[in-house]
Scaffold this motif. Structure first.
Motif, mmCIF file in Angstrom:
data_model
loop_
_atom_site.group_PDB
_atom_site.id
_atom_site.type_symbol
_atom_site.label_atom_id
_atom_site.label_comp_id
_atom_site.label_asym_id
_atom_site.label_seq_id
_atom_site.Cartn_x
_atom_site.Cartn_y
_atom_site.Cartn_z
ATOM 1 N N ILE A 154 -29.022 41.144 -10.634
ATOM 2 C CA ILE A 154 -28.375 41.610 -10.730
ATOM 3 C C ILE A 154 -28.161 42.670 -9.295
ATOM 4 N N PHE A 155 -28.520 43.860 -9.371
ATOM 5 C CA PHE A 155 -28.420 44.663 -8.339
ATOM 6 C C PHE A 155 -28.901 44.212 -6.729
ATOM 7 N N PHE A 156 -30.566 43.255 -7.220
ATOM 8 C CA PHE A 156 -31.027 42.582 -6.309
ATOM 9 C C PHE A 156 -30.422 41.752 -5.706
ATOM 10 N N TYR A 174 -20.406 46.291 -11.922
ATOM 11 C CA TYR A 174 -21.911 46.323 -12.515
ATOM 12 C C TYR A 174 -22.591 47.580 -12.411
ATOM 13 N N ARG A 175 -22.191 47.954 -11.739
ATOM 14 C CA ARG A 175 -23.101 49.881 -11.627
ATOM 15 C C ARG A 175 -22.499 50.133 -12.789
ATOM 16 N N SER A 176 -21.009 50.002 -12.852
ATOM 17 C CA SER A 176 -20.869 50.866 -13.946
ATOM 18 C C SER A 176 -20.827 50.429 -14.898
ATOM 19 N N PHE A 177 -21.506 49.447 -15.495
ATOM 20 C CA PHE A 177 -21.707 48.689 -16.647
ATOM 21 C C PHE A 177 -23.498 49.027 -16.708
ATOM 22 N N TYR A 178 -23.852 48.816 -15.498
ATOM 23 C CA TYR A 178 -25.706 49.290 -16.052
ATOM 24 C C TYR A 178 -25.937 49.910 -14.951
ATOM 25 N N PRO A 179 -25.304 51.701 -14.664
ATOM 26 C CA PRO A 179 -26.247 52.434 -14.032
ATOM 27 C C PRO A 179 -27.378 52.866 -14.115
ATOM 28 N N ALA A 180 -28.318 53.122 -15.439
ATOM 29 C CA ALA A 180 -29.390 52.932 -15.691
ATOM 30 C C ALA A 180 -30.458 51.660 -14.593
ATOM 31 N N ALA A 181 -30.585 50.310 -14.886
ATOM 32 C CA ALA A 181 -31.039 49.583 -13.836
ATOM 33 C C ALA A 181 -30.715 49.133 -12.244
ATOM 34 N N PHE A 182 -29.574 49.828 -12.121
ATOM 35 C CA PHE A 182 -29.184 49.938 -10.762
ATOM 36 C C PHE A 182 -29.177 50.967 -10.630
ATOM 37 N N SER A 183 -29.807 52.038 -11.124
ATOM 38 C CA SER A 183 -30.646 52.986 -10.853
ATOM 39 C C SER A 183 -32.373 52.843 -10.070
ATOM 40 N N ALA A 184 -32.820 52.510 -11.062
ATOM 41 C CA ALA A 184 -34.434 51.754 -11.408
ATOM 42 C C ALA A 184 -34.489 51.485 -10.180
ATOM 43 N N ALA A 185 -33.653 50.394 -9.995
ATOM 44 C CA ALA A 185 -33.820 48.938 -8.916
ATOM 45 C C ALA A 185 -33.868 49.506 -7.337
ATOM 46 N N TYR A 205 -27.564 43.395 -3.362
ATOM 47 C CA TYR A 205 -29.002 43.552 -1.890
ATOM 48 C C TYR A 205 -28.528 42.875 -0.784
ATOM 49 N N PHE A 206 -29.282 41.935 -1.695
ATOM 50 C CA PHE A 206 -29.517 40.619 -0.801
ATOM 51 C C PHE A 206 -28.378 40.005 -0.134
ATOM 52 N N ILE A 207 -27.227 39.578 -1.075
ATOM 53 C CA ILE A 207 -25.956 39.300 -0.540
ATOM 54 C C ILE A 207 -24.676 39.643 0.428
ATOM 55 N N MET A 208 -25.141 41.018 -0.018
ATOM 56 C CA MET A 208 -24.138 42.097 0.819
ATOM 57 C C MET A 208 -25.061 42.987 2.260
ATOM 58 N N THR A 209 -26.425 42.760 2.050
ATOM 59 C CA THR A 209 -26.961 42.679 2.875
ATOM 60 C C THR A 209 -26.909 41.503 3.988
ATOM 61 N N GLY A 210 -26.931 41.198 3.962
ATOM 62 C CA GLY A 210 -27.056 39.446 4.132
ATOM 63 C C GLY A 210 -26.377 39.216 5.050
ATOM 64 N N ARG A 257 -39.673 45.574 -18.117
ATOM 65 C CA ARG A 257 -39.211 44.882 -18.851
ATOM 66 C C ARG A 257 -37.599 45.316 -19.371
ATOM 67 N N GLU A 258 -37.556 47.127 -19.086
ATOM 68 C CA GLU A 258 -35.894 46.698 -19.944
ATOM 69 C C GLU A 258 -35.162 47.097 -19.179
ATOM 70 N N HIS A 259 -35.156 46.608 -17.752
ATOM 71 C CA HIS A 259 -33.752 46.477 -16.682
ATOM 72 C C HIS A 259 -33.742 45.007 -16.104
ATOM 73 N N GLN A 260 -35.421 43.879 -16.793
ATOM 74 C CA GLN A 260 -35.673 42.574 -16.071
ATOM 75 C C GLN A 260 -34.270 42.525 -15.808
ATOM 76 N N ARG A 261 -33.440 42.186 -16.655
ATOM 77 C CA ARG A 261 -31.596 41.199 -15.995
ATOM 78 C C ARG A 261 -31.630 41.801 -15.619
#
Lengths: 97, 217
Positions: free
Chosen positions: B146-148, B49-60, B151-156, B138-142
């Motif tokens: 995925i990042f979060f 998913y990071r390779s799909f959406y690098p900008a959204a992952f970076s922002a999140a 985040y919750f699954i892995m840290t959880g 807005r631009e990274h909303q969706r």
């Protein structure tokens, strides 16, 4: 007993290196290296993990059978990551971003 | 060997305590291999998913608290040191020192979980928990969801391992307190330590991948 007792100074030295590496990885994250930010972060993480496995987890002093099992886990993880990413990253129809 | 063979902790299928400890260590490592691949699947999902959406992952990733994450990394590495020292004390039969280091390790593990709870609380307050109330630019909303989610699954999952680790060390502390752990029979502390260090290693990878990516942007 056959257990190898590691002198505590080894543990303190490894601890020191791990802490320095943590500071290093945080510092590097703030410098823009383009695609090499990921490379640097993962290289440091792999280095840290290797130190923990070899010294804290005593693999350096373990039997060859243990070595084989540890190497096996890394090898199979490598298959999982490399083959799957090799597939995803080579699909030209996929739009990124 | 005769005196060792009659050690109360020696199971009948083993020739010696040394052989018994070696078998236990190997068994623990085989279990850890399954754990590596268990977490490996999540790291793989993250990579895809990071390779799909690098900008959204970076922002999140920017929304995570690098100070709290960094402190937790230091706390966990320190707990690995005290765990290693606990194993060392067990091997030398230093019961009092063993009990002290086990307590320190458990306290550091609890501090880690406490800081993690504070971070989770912030995420709930900021509406960064995936679901109906999730809010993000807005631009990274969706894709930030995925990042979060990851985040919750892995840290959880990592936190659950920490809780189990603390429970295991509590049992080890009781064994040490009752005098069950001796320099001849330090194996249980050693393999508990292997588990603890493994959980530390998972965090060593989670910290840069979740907190540090895109920090320079």
């Amino acid at each position: 007993m056959s257990a190898h007792i590691v002198p505590t100074r080894v543990y303190y030295a490894i601890f020191g290196i791990l802490m320095i590496c943590t500071a290093l990885t945080v510092g590097i994250a703030f410098i823009d290296l383009g695609p090499f930010n990921v490379v640097a972060a993962l290289t440091i993480a792999v280095f840290k993990a290797t130190l923990v496995v070899l010294f804290f987890m005593h693999v350096k002093y373990s039997t060859r059978l243990t070595w084989a099992v540890v190497a096996g886990s890394v090898f199979w993880l490598g298959i999982l990551l490399a083959l799957t990413m090799g597939d995803y990253l080579t699909r030209p129809w996929r739009t990124y971003g | 060997m005769a005196d060792v063979a009659h050690h109360p902790a020696l199971a009948h299928q083993f020739d010696s305590l040394g052989q018994q400890t070696e078998a236990a260590t190997l068994g623990m490592w085989v279990f850890l291999v399954t754990e590596v691949l268990f977490f490996g699947g999540l790291f793989l999902t993250y990579a895809v998913y990071r390779s799909f959406y690098p900008a959204a992952f970076s922002a999140a990733s920017h929304e995570l608290d690098i100070l709290l994450g960094g402190i937790n990394t230091a706390v966990l590495i320190t707990s690995s040191l005290t765990m290693a020292l606990a194993v060392h004390a067990a091997q030398l039969g230093q019961r009092r020192l063993l009990m002290i280091f086990l307590v320190v390790t458990m306290v550091l593990g609890t501090v880690f979980l406490g800081i993690k709870a504070v971070e989770y609380y912030h995420k709930f307050a900021e509406h960064h928990v995936p679901g109906a109330t999730f809010q993000f630019e807005r631009e990274h909303q969706r894709h930030a969801q995925i990042f979060f989610s990851l985040y919750f699954i892995m840290t959880g999952l990592h936190a659950i391992h920490m809780i189990i680790g603390i429970a295991v060390l509590l049992v080890m502390w009781i064994w040490a307190w009752r005098g069950r752990i001796t320099s001849d029979y330090a194996g249980p502390i050693e393999i508990s330590g292997l588990y603890w260090h493994f959980v530390d290693i998972v965090w060593i990878f989670l910290f840069p991948l979740l907190y540090l990516i895109g920090r320079h942007a």
